[in-house]
Design a protein around this motif. Structure first.
Motif, PDB file in Angstrom:
ATOM      1  N   LYS A  19       0.665  -1.572  -0.028  1.00  0.00           N
ATOM      2  CA  LYS A  19       0.040  -0.109   0.068  1.00  0.00           C
ATOM      3  C   LYS A  19       0.956   1.102   0.184  1.00  0.00           C
ATOM      4  O   LYS A  19       0.797   2.129  -0.834  1.00  0.00           O
ATOM      5  CB  LYS A  19      -0.723   0.312   1.308  1.00  0.00           C
ATOM      6  N   SER A  20       1.398   1.145   1.371  1.00  0.00           N
ATOM      7  CA  SER A  20       2.313   2.372   1.431  1.00  0.00           C
ATOM      8  C   SER A  20       3.205   3.240  -0.098  1.00  0.00           C
ATOM      9  O   SER A  20       3.075   3.780  -0.636  1.00  0.00           O
ATOM     10  CB  SER A  20       3.630   2.492   2.229  1.00  0.00           C
ATOM     11  N   ASN A  21       4.357   1.691  -0.990  1.00  0.00           N
ATOM     12  CA  ASN A  21       4.711   1.933  -1.502  1.00  0.00           C
ATOM     13  C   ASN A  21       4.349   2.606  -2.967  1.00  0.00           C
ATOM     14  O   ASN A  21       4.270   3.488  -3.913  1.00  0.00           O
ATOM     15  CB  ASN A  21       5.834   1.080  -2.208  1.00  0.00           C
ATOM     16  N   CYS A  42      -1.782   8.314   6.890  1.00  0.00           N
ATOM     17  CA  CYS A  42      -3.256   8.262   7.421  1.00  0.00           C
ATOM     18  C   CYS A  42      -3.205   6.556   8.269  1.00  0.00           C
ATOM     19  O   CYS A  42      -3.606   5.970   8.570  1.00  0.00           O
ATOM     20  CB  CYS A  42      -4.311   7.919   6.920  1.00  0.00           C
ATOM     21  N   ASP A  43      -1.379   6.423   8.511  1.00  0.00           N
ATOM     22  CA  ASP A  43      -1.467   4.808   9.328  1.00  0.00           C
ATOM     23  C   ASP A  43      -1.306   5.341  10.400  1.00  0.00           C
ATOM     24  O   ASP A  43       0.196   5.188  10.738  1.00  0.00           O
ATOM     25  CB  ASP A  43      -0.483   3.689   8.495  1.00  0.00           C
ATOM     26  N   MET A  44      -1.927   5.661  11.832  1.00  0.00           N
ATOM     27  CA  MET A  44      -1.429   6.642  11.850  1.00  0.00           C
ATOM     28  C   MET A  44      -0.802   5.398  13.227  1.00  0.00           C
ATOM     29  O   MET A  44       0.190   6.250  14.241  1.00  0.00           O
ATOM     30  CB  MET A  44      -2.737   7.228  12.775  1.00  0.00           C
ATOM     31  N   ALA A  47       2.713   4.878  11.368  1.00  0.00           N
ATOM     32  CA  ALA A  47       3.644   5.093  10.161  1.00  0.00           C
ATOM     33  C   ALA A  47       5.073   5.540   9.421  1.00  0.00           C
ATOM     34  O   ALA A  47       5.887   4.989  10.342  1.00  0.00           O
ATOM     35  CB  ALA A  47       2.689   6.750  10.255  1.00  0.00           C
ATOM     36  N   ASN A  48       5.016   4.905   8.456  1.00  0.00           N
ATOM     37  CA  ASN A  48       6.139   4.833   7.348  1.00  0.00           C
ATOM     38  C   ASN A  48       6.623   5.444   6.069  1.00  0.00           C
ATOM     39  O   ASN A  48       7.642   5.570   6.010  1.00  0.00           O
ATOM     40  CB  ASN A  48       6.905   3.607   7.680  1.00  0.00           C
ATOM     41  N   MET A  49       5.935   6.558   6.345  1.00  0.00           N
ATOM     42  CA  MET A  49       6.108   7.558   4.575  1.00  0.00           C
ATOM     43  C   MET A  49       7.503   8.232   4.732  1.00  0.00           C
ATOM     44  O   MET A  49       8.107   7.925   4.064  1.00  0.00           O
ATOM     45  CB  MET A  49       4.401   8.442   4.418  1.00  0.00           C
ATOM     46  N   MET A 125      -4.466   8.666   1.321  1.00  0.00           N
ATOM     47  CA  MET A 125      -4.855   8.489   2.197  1.00  0.00           C
ATOM     48  C   MET A 125      -3.642   7.036   2.063  1.00  0.00           C
ATOM     49  O   MET A 125      -4.702   6.003   2.231  1.00  0.00           O
ATOM     50  CB  MET A 125      -6.292   8.805   2.889  1.00  0.00           C
ATOM     51  N   ASP A 126      -3.181   6.836   2.840  1.00  0.00           N
ATOM     52  CA  ASP A 126      -2.074   5.423   3.427  1.00  0.00           C
ATOM     53  C   ASP A 126      -2.784   5.366   3.852  1.00  0.00           C
ATOM     54  O   ASP A 126      -2.590   6.037   5.320  1.00  0.00           O
ATOM     55  CB  ASP A 126      -0.692   5.686   2.572  1.00  0.00           C
ATOM     56  N   ILE A 127      -2.900   3.834   4.712  1.00  0.00           N
ATOM     57  CA  ILE A 127      -4.234   3.884   5.512  1.00  0.00           C
ATOM     58  C   ILE A 127      -3.938   2.895   5.683  1.00  0.00           C
ATOM     59  O   ILE A 127      -2.859   1.990   5.141  1.00  0.00           O
ATOM     60  CB  ILE A 127      -5.890   3.578   5.136  1.00  0.00           C
TER      61      ILE A 127
HETATM   62 MG   LIG Z   1       2.356   0.898   4.955  1.00  0.00          MG
END
Ligand SMILES: [Mg+2]
Ligand SMILES: Nc1ncnc2c1ncn2[C@@H]1O[C@H](COP(=O)(O)OP(=O)(O)OP(=O)(O)O)[C@@H](O)[C@H]1O
Length: 273
Positions: A19-21, A42-44, A47-49, A125-127
């Motif tokens: 997802k994040s990538n 939004c991966d509260m 988080a790793n962006m 939104m990266d969840i």
């Molecule tokens: Mg992720």
């Protein structure tokens, strides 16, 4: 100034499916198409962006809630050469109290983010993975929902469960499927067909196919180098696939209504009893 601002969330039932990538590189692709893009982590909880981009945020999404920060103070531009117009709203990792925001905190966040979001063409939104109330509400807030699956059976069953809960509890039944980590177009289509057949039979709707993303060693290298794949290896298979996804999203945006006071980029969430 209000633009036509379209939000999309990137979701999955099972964790670690890309997802994040994909969020990061699809946003990069949209920027290359000339769009103004906001990427919200939004991966509260995890988080790793910031890590994927090799940046160290001084402030983050949690500061909006705790310290009443204006979201525009928190932005980190990450376009080619540090250009703005492709901006990250980072989140803090490891603050357990933010893993599950309550309804009040979520709606405060939405109200505070909407004015900034409305100045972008796309808001991504990266969840986090799974079906927690925070995940479900963020998904319901967005205009488009991209569900990332892989050919693994567990990814299919978990994403099916995610769509089932979203449609039953939040009355949301439009999804765009991304099949990641594929070796061939055939495998991607088979994977999508399997999921859409069970959705049709048991949920009464068919999710759309957005794109496939090929398994690509260059993506792993980009993660290690903490740079977007689209910047390091724009001609690699996964980068070309992310560009194709961006082009498709851009076409979907054309067909959507404009943003206004009654149609903000982040929508109010309605939970069915
Ligand atoms: Mg992720
Ligand atoms: N297309 C791909 N080709 C090769 N490796 C990939 C691909 N997509 C994802 N990966 C691998 O999967 C790892 C996890 O990706 P990512 O962090 O984006 O997943 P995630 O769904 O956001 O995870 P989480 O649920 O923990 O937030 C990457 O670091 C990379 O090693």
């Amino acid at each position: 100034m209000n633009r036509k601002s379209v939000s999309f969330s990137v979701l999955s039932g099972k964790g670690g499916v890309g997802k994040s990538n994909l969020a990061l590189n699809i946003c990069y692709g949209l920027h290359l198409l000339g769009r103004k893009v906001l990427l919200m982590d939004c991966d509260m909880g995890l988080a790793n962006m910031d890590v994927l981009l090799g940046v160290t945020p001084e402030k983050d999404m949690q500061d909006i809630l705790i310290n009443n920060r204006n979201p525009s103070e928190i932005l980190i531009p990450f376009g080619p050469g540090g250009q703005s117009g492709l901006d990250l709203l980072p989140a803090n990792s490891g603050m357990a109290e933010f893993v599950d925001l309550d309804t009040g905190a979520r709606s405060i966040l939405r109200e505070k983010l909407n004015p900034l979001a409305a100045t972008y063409d796309f808001v991504c939104m990266d969840i986090g993975a799974g079906i927690s109330p925070t995940v479900l509400s963020f998904a319901a807030m967005s205009v488009l929902r991209l569900v990332v699956i892989t050919p693994e059976p567990t990814s299919l069953t978990d994403s099916y469960a995610l769509m089932k809960v979203l449609s039953a509890r939040y009355d949301v039944s439009d999804f765009q499927i991304i099949v990641n980590l594929t070796d061939s177009r055939d495998e991607a289509k088979r994977t999508y067909n399997r999921l859409s057949a069970v959705c049709k039979r048991f949920l009464g709707f068919v999710p759309a196919f957005l794109c496939e993303i090929r398994t690509d060693r260059s993506l792993v290298d980009a993660v290690r180098k903490q740079r977007p794949l689209m910047e390091l290896s724009p001609r690699s298979p996964a980068a070309l696939d992310c560009m194709a996804a961006a082009e498709k999203l851009d076409r979907l945006r054309d067909a959507l209504p404009g943003t206004g006071d009654n149609n903000p980029p982040l929508r109010a969430v309605r939970v069915l009893e």
